[in-house]
Motif scaffolding. Structure first.
Motif, mmCIF file in Angstrom:
data_model
loop_
_atom_site.group_PDB
_atom_site.id
_atom_site.type_symbol
_atom_site.label_atom_id
_atom_site.label_comp_id
_atom_site.label_asym_id
_atom_site.label_seq_id
_atom_site.Cartn_x
_atom_site.Cartn_y
_atom_site.Cartn_z
ATOM 1 N N LEU A 27 0.831 -1.214 0.000
ATOM 2 C CA LEU A 27 0.000 0.000 0.000
ATOM 3 C C LEU A 27 0.861 1.259 0.000
ATOM 4 O O LEU A 27 0.511 2.249 -0.650
ATOM 5 N N ARG A 28 1.985 1.231 0.688
ATOM 6 C CA ARG A 28 2.900 2.382 0.677
ATOM 7 C C ARG A 28 3.400 2.646 -0.739
ATOM 8 O O ARG A 28 3.488 3.794 -1.172
ATOM 9 N N ILE A 29 3.745 1.593 -1.449
ATOM 10 C CA ILE A 29 4.223 1.736 -2.827
ATOM 11 C C ILE A 29 3.087 2.222 -3.719
ATOM 12 O O ILE A 29 3.265 3.131 -4.534
ATOM 13 N N LEU A 30 1.922 1.641 -3.566
ATOM 14 C CA LEU A 30 0.772 2.017 -4.390
ATOM 15 C C LEU A 30 0.391 3.477 -4.191
ATOM 16 O O LEU A 30 0.108 4.196 -5.157
ATOM 17 N N LEU A 31 0.405 3.944 -2.956
ATOM 18 C CA LEU A 31 0.014 5.317 -2.658
ATOM 19 C C LEU A 31 1.188 6.295 -2.707
ATOM 20 O O LEU A 31 1.004 7.495 -2.559
ATOM 21 N N SER A 32 2.394 5.775 -2.881
ATOM 22 C CA SER A 32 3.615 6.592 -2.917
ATOM 23 C C SER A 32 3.751 7.454 -1.667
ATOM 24 O O SER A 32 4.056 8.638 -1.739
ATOM 25 N N LYS A 33 3.494 6.836 -0.514
ATOM 26 C CA LYS A 33 3.574 7.536 0.770
ATOM 27 C C LYS A 33 4.239 6.626 1.792
ATOM 28 O O LYS A 33 3.987 5.430 1.796
ATOM 29 N N PRO A 34 5.052 7.196 2.677
ATOM 30 C CA PRO A 34 5.686 6.364 3.704
ATOM 31 C C PRO A 34 4.730 5.937 4.819
ATOM 32 O O PRO A 34 4.921 4.909 5.450
ATOM 33 N N VAL A 35 3.690 6.736 5.054
ATOM 34 C CA VAL A 35 2.721 6.423 6.104
ATOM 35 C C VAL A 35 1.334 6.435 5.469
ATOM 36 O O VAL A 35 0.985 7.358 4.740
ATOM 37 N N ILE A 36 0.559 5.401 5.747
ATOM 38 C CA ILE A 36 -0.784 5.298 5.165
ATOM 39 C C ILE A 36 -1.821 5.245 6.276
ATOM 40 O O ILE A 36 -1.528 4.812 7.385
ATOM 41 N N GLY B 115 2.311 -7.054 -5.792
ATOM 42 C CA GLY B 115 2.449 -7.598 -4.445
ATOM 43 C C GLY B 115 1.141 -7.776 -3.707
ATOM 44 O O GLY B 115 1.142 -8.109 -2.526
ATOM 45 N N VAL B 116 0.015 -7.547 -4.395
ATOM 46 C CA VAL B 116 -1.291 -7.704 -3.746
ATOM 47 C C VAL B 116 -2.076 -8.778 -4.485
ATOM 48 O O VAL B 116 -2.426 -8.614 -5.638
ATOM 49 N N GLY B 117 -2.321 -9.873 -3.796
ATOM 50 C CA GLY B 117 -3.128 -10.950 -4.351
ATOM 51 C C GLY B 117 -4.473 -11.004 -3.647
ATOM 52 O O GLY B 117 -4.822 -10.115 -2.863
ATOM 53 N N GLN B 118 -5.220 -12.041 -3.911
ATOM 54 C CA GLN B 118 -6.554 -12.178 -3.316
ATOM 55 C C GLN B 118 -6.494 -12.263 -1.792
ATOM 56 O O GLN B 118 -7.322 -11.688 -1.101
ATOM 57 N N GLN B 119 -5.493 -12.966 -1.286
ATOM 58 C CA GLN B 119 -5.367 -13.088 0.171
ATOM 59 C C GLN B 119 -5.035 -11.727 0.794
ATOM 60 O O GLN B 119 -5.577 -11.362 1.840
#
Length: 112
Positions: free
Chosen positions: A28-37, A55-59
């Motif tokens: 999520l940090r990579i997806l949002l380009s933010k160090p804190v989410i 890096g995000v699958g169904q699980q």
């Protein structure tokens, strides 16, 4: 060794439940380009965008949804644009290269 009462154990397990696992947090940090989410930011993401993220699958989606539900949120069904940092960096490099060439007297045009 100090004894732990039920209150401490319950509190710790509640905190563990409210924390997002490292793998999902990093994705999520990579997806949002933010160090804190925050859960609110993640809830604003479209479910389809999240499912296609590296890096995000169904699980992971299930874990993230459970984390959001623990915080009173759910994933959005509305598409929100997510900026890909690599594309932005690539575009900046090209713009700088074009400015450099124009500054040296070259004419730069788009290819057809």
């Amino acid at each position: 060794m100090p004894e732990m009462n039920d209150c401490q154990t319950s509190s710790e397990s509640d905190q563990d439940r409210l924390d997002l696992p490292t793998r999902q947090k990093n994705a999520l940090r990579i997806l949002l380009s933010k160090p804190v989410i925050s859960p609110q930011e993640v809830a604003g993401l479209d479910r389809r965008v999240l499912e296609r993220a590296p890096g995000v699958g169904q699980q992971s989606v299930a874990i993230i949804r459970a984390w959001l539900n623990d915080h009173g949120y759910d994933l959005s069904e509305v598409s929100v644009p997510v900026v890909n940092q690599r594309v932005v960096q690539h575009k900046r490099k090209l713009e700088r290269a074009i400015e450099y060439l124009r500054g040296r007297g070259y004419e730069v045009r788009r290819s057809r």
